[in-house]
Design an enzyme around this catalytic site. Structure first.
Site, mmCIF file in Angstrom:
data_model
loop_
_atom_site.group_PDB
_atom_site.id
_atom_site.type_symbol
_atom_site.label_atom_id
_atom_site.label_comp_id
_atom_site.label_asym_id
_atom_site.label_seq_id
_atom_site.Cartn_x
_atom_site.Cartn_y
_atom_site.Cartn_z
ATOM 1 C CB CYS A 248 -0.969 -0.013 1.175
ATOM 2 S SG CYS A 248 -0.175 0.050 2.817
ATOM 3 C CG HIS A 303 -4.372 -0.049 4.265
ATOM 4 N ND1 HIS A 303 -3.554 -0.818 3.460
ATOM 5 C CD2 HIS A 303 -5.506 0.162 3.539
ATOM 6 C CE1 HIS A 303 -4.169 -1.079 2.324
ATOM 7 N NE2 HIS A 303 -5.361 -0.487 2.344
ATOM 8 C CG HIS A 315 -6.932 -0.082 -0.905
ATOM 9 N ND1 HIS A 315 -7.079 -0.937 0.158
ATOM 10 C CD2 HIS A 315 -8.107 -0.197 -1.598
ATOM 11 C CE1 HIS A 315 -8.258 -1.523 0.137
ATOM 12 N NE2 HIS A 315 -8.903 -1.090 -0.925
#
Length: 345
Positions: A248, A303, A315
Site C-alpha cells: 500500500c 494502511h 489501494h
C-alpha cells in the site's frame, strides 16, 4: 704623465664594466616583467576547451568557481543495482523480512559486506541487506556529472533494447527507473547502463529531467492516472513495482515520486510527513490520501489508499492480494479511518 694615462685608462675600463652590468640588469628585469605579465594572460582552463563542451563540467562545483570536485571520492562507497527489482531484507537471510526493494540502475550506499551479502542504504531511506551479486561498484551509469539529462520511466514497465526500435532486449525496467541519456535517434533515447554498455528505450511513457534536478511536480489528476495503472497488480509486502508486486505505501511512494512529490516509504511516516489535513470524507478531492488504522481505536497507521473520485479509493489490499478499488464508505474502512492528507492542491 705616463702614470696619469694609465690611471685614466684604468678608470675607463671600470666605467665601461659598470655600464655593461647596468644594461644587463635592466634587460634582465625587463624580461622578468614581460614574462610575468604574459603568464597572467594564459587561460586558466575555464575557457580553453569551452567550444568542445556539450555537457555539464564534472571538474567544477555548481557555481563554476569552487574547488575541483573529486568524482571518485563521491562514488567511493556507492554501488548500482543490476536487476529489474532487488529485494532488500532486514537481515542477511532470504527468510527475514523484506523491508523494501531497489530498482534497476538505482544508487545504493554500501555500509557493510558479509559473505555473499551487502548491507546498503537505498534511495527510499531504508537500510537492509541484499545479495552482493545484484550490485556493481562501477558507478559510471549513475554519475550525473557526466550527463545532461535523464529519462524517468512513467509506464508500468519498459524494455531496454540493444538498438533503436529493436534488437535484443537487454533489460526490463519498471516505473521509477532512471536512466541517463547519451543520445537520441528518432523517438528513441540511447541510455547508459551498468557495466559500461548502452541501450535504447522508446521515449513514450518517459519524462526527460535535467541531471541533478528534481522531477517536476504534476497534478492530482496525473497522480491518479499513474495510480490507476496499478489496478490488478499483485500485493507484495515491501514491493514498489508491478514486476513482482507492490504494497500500500509502496504504491503511494512510487506514484507520487514520478509525479514530483517525494514522500517517505512507509504509511505511518507518510502520515506524519504530510502537513495538509482534510477535515472529513465530505471534503475529499481527487488525489487525497486516506490513512487507516489496524483497529477502531485508531492508535496507529497501518494502511493507505488514494482517492480517485466518485466515492472510490485505490489501494494495495493485503487481504485481497492485489491492487483494487474500494468504496470509501465501506464500513470496515470508514471505522478505521485515521485521517486524510492532501499532497496536491
Amino acid at each position: 704623465m705616463k702614470k696619469m694615462f694609465v690611471k685614466c685608462a684604468g678608470m675607463k675600463k671600470i666605467l665601461l664594466f659598470v655600464a655593461i652590468i647596468g644594461v644587463y640588469g635592466l634587460f634582465a628585469c625587463s624580461c622578468g616583467k614581460v614574462s610575468q605579465t604574459a603568464s597572467t594572460n594564459i587561460p586558466n582552463g575555464d575557457d580553453g576547451s569551452k567550444g568542445d563542451i556539450s555537457k555539464p563540467s564534472a571538474a567544477k562545483s555548481g557555481n563554476g568557481n569552487g574547488p575541483i570536485l573529486d568524482i571518485e571520492s563521491k562514488y567511493k562507497n556507492k554501488a548500482v543495482v543490476l536487476e529489474t527489482v532487488v529485494d532488500i531484507f532486514r537481515e542477511p537471510d532470504i527468510n527475514s523480512e523484506r523491508v523494501t526493494q531497489a530498482i534497476f540502475n538505482q544508487p545504493v550506499d554500501v555500509i557493510e559486506e558479509k559473505g555473499t551479502w551487502t548491507k546498503v542504504k537505498v534511495v527510499d531511506g531504508y537500510t537492509g541487506w541484499l545479495k552482493s551479486k545484484f550490485i556493481d561498484r562501477d558507478c559510471t551509469s549513475i554519475m550525473e556529472e557526466n550527463y545532461t539529462d535523464r529519462a524517468v520511466i512513467t509506464g508500468k514497465t519498459k524494455k531496454v533494447n540493444s538498438s533503436a526500435g529493436g534488437g535484443v532486449t537487454l533489460k526490463d525496467v519498471v516505473m521509477g527507473t532512471e536512466l541517463f541519456i547519451k543520445g537520441k535517434k528518432d523517438r528513441y533515447y540511447e541510455v547508459a547502463l551498468p557495466g559500461g554498455v548502452t541501450g535504447w528505450i522508446d521515449t513514450k511513457d518517459t519524462i526527460k529531467v535535467p541531471s541533478g534536478s528534481l522531477i517536476p511536480a504534476t497534478s492530482a489528476q496525473d497522480f491518479v492516472a499513474t495510480v490507476n495503472k496499478f489496478k490488478g497488480t499483485p500485493y507484495l509486502w515491501g514491493g514498489v513495482s508491478s514486476w513482482e508486486g507492490i504494497d500500500c505505501s509502496g504504491l503511494v511512494y512510487i506514484c507520487s515520486r514520478i509525479n514530483g512529490v517525494n514522500l517517505p516509504r512507509d504509511a505511518d511516516m507518510q502520515f506524519e510527513f504530510i502537513k495538509t489535513e482534510v477535515g472529513s470524507v465530505d471534503e475529499l478531492k481527487v488525489g487525497d490520501l486516506l490513512f487507516f488504522s489496524s483497529n477502531q481505536e485508531l492508535k496507529d497507521v497501518s494502511h493507505v489508499g488514494i482517492y480517485v473520485g466518485e466515492g472510490k479509493f485505490v489501494h494495495a489490499a493485503k487481504s485481497k492480494g492485489l491492487v483494487i478499488e474500494t468504496d470509501v464508505n465501506t464500513e470496515y474502512y470508514i471505522k478505521r479511518l485515521k485521517g486524510i492528507k492532501r499532497i496536491f492542491e
